[in-house]
Design an enzyme around this catalytic site. Structure first.
Site, PDB file in Angstrom:
ATOM      1  N   HIS A  56      -7.753  -4.810  -1.870  1.00 53.73           N
ATOM      2  CA  HIS A  56      -6.474  -4.277  -1.393  1.00 53.73           C
ATOM      3  C   HIS A  56      -5.743  -5.241  -0.461  1.00 53.73           C
ATOM      4  O   HIS A  56      -4.517  -5.214  -0.364  1.00 53.73           O
ATOM      5  CB  HIS A  56      -6.722  -2.943  -0.681  1.00 53.73           C
ATOM      6  N   ASP A  78      -8.868  -4.181  -6.756  1.00 53.11           N
ATOM      7  CA  ASP A  78      -8.565  -3.315  -5.614  1.00 53.11           C
ATOM      8  C   ASP A  78      -9.435  -2.062  -5.689  1.00 53.11           C
ATOM      9  O   ASP A  78      -9.271  -1.238  -6.589  1.00 53.11           O
ATOM     10  CB  ASP A  78      -7.079  -2.941  -5.638  1.00 53.11           C
ATOM     11  N   SER A 117       0.844  -1.189   0.000  1.00 60.65           N
ATOM     12  CA  SER A 117       0.000   0.000   0.000  1.00 60.65           C
ATOM     13  C   SER A 117       0.885   1.247   0.000  1.00 60.65           C
ATOM     14  O   SER A 117       1.658   1.441  -0.937  1.00 60.65           O
ATOM     15  CB  SER A 117      -0.956  -0.040   1.192  1.00 60.65           C
TER      16      SER A 117
END
Length: 919
Positions: free
Chosen positions: A867, A834, A757
């Site tokens: 994610h 995502d 991330s």
């Protein structure tokens, strides 16, 4: 954007058990410090130049043939009769030569394989001897088995935690808690008095709210996944068939259970199969407000009918629940609905997403929409259109509205000096007394805070406080929902209502007490070069004590403190003589608390009784005995906590060394980071995660440093990154890596960095800034590559809008492909579905790499994964890939494939070695 929960803690309702003994973890943990002023880089040793080809002599018999060319050879068998008579001897000579050539070729091939890899040590074997560096503490002497990746991914190393649901008694009694999970004799759901558990006669008897974990409604078995008792403990709200929506939100079917009769009915009897997004008890226990199809409804338990509060909710209008970006970046939850304390009013958000652009998220395997495709359309992906505002694009317009329960009326209150609709983010709503409510809002770029006081009875409001945070220190306002209302009590020295808020004070975040409610001036309760964390935790209104968690001992630690409401007599409640990381959950009246010790030793939990300056341990409810056994059986890495100084800033760092670390050897080093604004990765919690596996099982050193921009090291270090994300953060990683590269026990030719991330963004940004000078390898998972692609509320908080800061966005974008090409190799992985960091980020990066002819990377996508990358075993696969890729990197495999050269087949080499075999 939130850190990935790779080693998330378990937090669950479990039957509370009696005290058991607990032993400390066998992880070695030491402290030291290091500064750039004492950095002496060692001699640079170039990595061996190996490209995977065998060095051959310049001889015609080994040269490659041109296309279509045939080598000319003499015939082996003569046509004369004399030659024919000697055929047996010739055949023997032929086969001897064949075997000799084949044996020679195999020997040469074996030497090539071993010689080509001789300089690339695997794990911690074959490490070169060097002088020991004893400046950083002791080496590990732990014995046992190495930590396995399977254990980490299965959560076997996660501490076991209990989440106690403290409740107030019907008569405001303190010390009551809800327990779930008992047998039929005890009852499935109970309210216990903590005093009764200790044999105290003053305690109330346990009250069973649910006898069984299953209830029946009209012959249908209902299995609740969660439960919420009413404040008077006479009803229980149940949810079944729960389905996840986004990170915090979900839907389900709701039911109301009557405790006395143990019978249940649908929350909305007229629509028992309707999926509800949110349901909240009235403080009076006589009603439930709920959201369905983005509209608000009220169910009074005295009637089977429901009252419609809003009617126009739908695809673009949300009532009472947040949209995607507010759920993710502002509220961190699924509710924007608040009952007043007297149950007469309900405050809620009206969110208008009409102008927000949509972003399509495609699903190739699953169909999360639940829609069955029409015949002939089965082979098209399921597409979920998300209202997703990107920087500079229209944001959702959020208004605060109110519902008068008695009058059945929805209304709004206009306030002077409010932000414009397109420049307003409401971050907190807090009910006070007498129908008054505090509202905290910021501008779109989150650097101006305004606090409003609204009177719902008179339907008026005013601005009571404003802070220009950008003008104060160049920083921003971080959204939080921890402000605490303090009611007036003249008998205890509080003539007016007030509230406690967290404010910037002398460069750190501290507690401030504002009273009366409309006062712009604060009484500071805490101060110093440390910070409070999600404070206050609780307030004892009778004794005038404020409890909170803070970093007073060290940024990596958390201890529980208390201070008088006048700012005097601040004292710790936990043992500050040694490193510790604590959390606390107080009972309704603050007389009791669940104290959770999270590290650095084996975590435990205990019920404590607060007595002002002292605490009494009432009951040890968890000691993680199983985890203690695992620690004793496995060889965990040594953790060394240090301070490093970069450009005058003191940063927190932890180095994980392999078990049986030998300072006379050379070790590869993996840097792991997250690095997002206000985040923290280096702390004193007990953690056995992927990094622990790398050190324990693979034998590599793992270093994590929280650079500038991260939390709890002061606002000066945190706010410097604003407007230019990635620059200072990457600089700090590189500067620290250079320190480690100069250490005698580090192989400076084998250094890697990885993150997920924001950490994925930081991995790429560090490789870009470093250009192969320090880090040879990188692994980026779900990275942001251009902040114009992420959501507006998060990004503009730290970067301003693209219209106000175009150069900052340009600088923070991953653009220098030539610099990335200087690293040996890097890996990029991304979930194809995502919804948070869109696949767009990685695809645009790949396009830039293609245009620049950069090929030194590997790429992996995971279909239908969001994610967190979990869909269809993807989470296991992503960590397997990280592990294998890292081993190959430190083994030198990526050097071998850097410049591939065609290799001849064994058969072709044999033919040229024995030309007489073929006429």
């Amino acid at each position: 954007m939130r850190p990935s929960d790779d080693h998330g803690e378990t937090s669950e309702f479990l039957p509370i058990t009696r005290s058991r003994s607990v032993s400390a973890a066998s992880q070695t943990s030491t402290d030291s410090s290091l500064s750039t002023e004492s950095l002496f880089p060692g001699e640079q040793k170039p990595f061996p130049n190996v490209n995977g080809t065998m060095a051959l002599a310049d001889d015609d018999q080994y040269r490659d043939l041109e296309d279509g060319e045939v080598e000319q050879t003499e015939p082996f068998l003569a046509s004369s009769k004399k030659a024919a008579t000697g055929g047996g001897r010739a055949r023997r000579i032929f086969w001897i030569l064949v075997l000799l050539c084949l044996g020679g070729w195999l020997l040469a091939f074996a030497l090539f394989l071993t010689g080509g890899r001789a300089n690339y040590q695997t794990a911690s074997d074959a490490l070169q001897a060097h002088g020991a560096d004893s400046a950083l503490g002791s080496t590990s002497t732990s014995s046992g088995k190495p930590v396995t990746l399977q254990q980490v991914l299965a959560g076997q190393w996660n501490p076991r935690y209990h989440a106690i649901g403290w409740v107030a008694g019907p008569n405001n009694e303190d010390g009551l808690l809800v327990e779930k999970g008992g047998d039929e004799k005890q009852g499935y759901l109970r309210v216990d008095d903590i005093r009764s558990r200790k044999g105290n006669d003053t305690g109330r008897e346990s009250r069973v709210l649910m006898w069984k974990p299953i209830v029946h409604v009209d012959g249908k078995a209902i299995v609740p996944s969660n439960v919420w008792p009413s404040p008077d403990l006479k009803k229980v709200l149940l949810i079944s068939e729960q389905q996840k929506n986004w990170r915090h939100s979900f839907t389900g079917k709701y039911w109301v259970l009557d405790v006395d009769s143990q019978t249940a009915q649908p929350l909305d009897p007229s629509a028992p199969d309707g999926r509800v997004q949110l349901a909240l008890w009235s403080p009076a226990s006589d009603a439930v407000v709920f959201v369905r199809d983005n509209n608000l409804y009220l169910r009074r338990l005295s009637s089977d009918s429901v009252v419609v509060i809003t009617k126009d909710g739908g695809e673009n209008l949300f009532y009472g629940v947040p949209d995607w970006v507010y759920e993710e970046e502002v509220i961190s939850g699924n509710s924007v609905t608040w009952w007043s304390n007297d149950a007469k009013y309900i405050a809620f958000f009206r969110t208008n997403e009409t102008s927000v652009p949509e972003f399509p998220v495609q699903y190739y395997i699953s169909r999360p929409s639940g829609k069955k495709p029409l015949p002939g359309l089965e082979n098209y992906p399921d597409v979920r259109e998300i209202k997703y505002p990107k920087p500079g694009a229209p944001n959702p317009v959020v208004d605060l509205q109110f519902y008068d329960v008695d009058k059945n009326e929805v209304f709004s209150v206009e306030v002077a000096d409010d932000f414009a609709d397109d420049d307003r983010i409401i971050i907190e709503v807090l009910w006070a007394s007498e129908g008054k409510v505090l509202v905290r809002s910021t501008n779109r770029e989150s650097d101006i805070l305004k606090v409003y006081l609204i009177d719902t009875k008179s339907r008026t409001g005013k601005l009571v406080r404003s802070e220009d945070v950008a003008g104060l220190d160049g920083g921003w306002v971080e959204p939080s929902q921890s402000t605490r209302f303090i009611p007036a009590d003249p008998n205890n020295g509080r003539p007016h209502d007030g509230y406690i808020d967290t404010v910037p004070y002398n460069g750190y975040d501290h507690l401030a007490y504002f009273s009366p409610l409309d006062s712009p001036n604060a009484l500071m309760l805490t101060s110093g070069e440390w910070e409070v964390v999600d404070a206050p935790a609780a307030v004892d209104l009778q004794r005038g004590l404020v409890y909170f968690v803070g970093t007073r001992e060290a940024p990596t630690q958390r201890h529980v403190y208390r201070v008088q409401l006048d700012g005097s007599n601040l004292k710790p409640l936990t043992d500050t003589s040694k490193p510790g990381y604590y959390d606390v959950s107080f009972s309704h009246g603050t007389g009791y608390a669940l104290l959770t010790y999270k590290g650095p030793s084996i975590p435990w939990q205990a019920i404590i009784k607060t007595q002002g300056d002292e605490i009494t341990y009432e009951d040890r409810i968890e000691d993680n005995a199983q985890l203690t056994k695992m620690v004793e059986a496995y060889a965990l890495p040594t953790e060394i906590y240090q301070n490093v100084t970069v450009d005058g800033y003191t940063l927190q760092l932890v180095e994980r060394r392999p078990p049986h670390f030998n300072p006379a050897k050379k070790y590869p080093v993996l840097f792991y980071l997250y690095g997002g604004p206000g985040s923290q990765t280096v702390d004193r919690k007990f953690t056995v995660d992927f990094q622990s596996y790398v050190a324990s099982s693979l034998g590599y050193i793992v270093v994590t440093v929280d650079g500038r921009g991260t939390g709890f090291i002061g606002r000066k270090a945190r706010c410097i990154v604003r407007g230019n994300l990635g620059f200072y953060e990457a600089h700090d990683q590189i500067a620290t890596a250079k320190m480690w590269a100069a250490k005698s026990y580090v192989d400076e030719t084998r250094m890697a960095i990885w993150g997920w991330s924001f950490g994925g963004f930081m991995t790429l940004k560090t490789l870009e800034q470093d250009a192969g000078q320090t880090f040879q390898y990188g692994m980026a998972v779900a990275p942001v590559t251009d902040w114009r692609f992420y959501d507006s509320i998060y990004t503009e908080r730290y970067m301003h809008t693209p219209q106000h800061n175009p150069s900052g966005y340009d600088n923070s974008t991953i653009t220098d492909m030539a610099a990335l090409s200087e690293s040996v190799r890097f890996l990029v992985m991304h979930g194809a579905s995502d919804d948070n960091v869109h696949l767009q980020n990685t695809l645009v990066l790949i396009d830039k790499l293609d245009l620049s002819n950069v090929e030194n990377y590997d790429l992996q996508f995971y279909p239908d994964s969001d994610h967190s990358i979990y869909f269809h075993n993807a989470h296991t696969m992503v960590y397997d890939r990280l592990s294998d890729w890292l081993v190959n990197a430190f083994n030198g495999e990526w050097h071998l494939i850097a410049k591939p050269v065609p290799d001849e087949s064994m058969w072709e080499r044999m033919k040229r070695s024995l030309p007489l075999l073929y006429p």
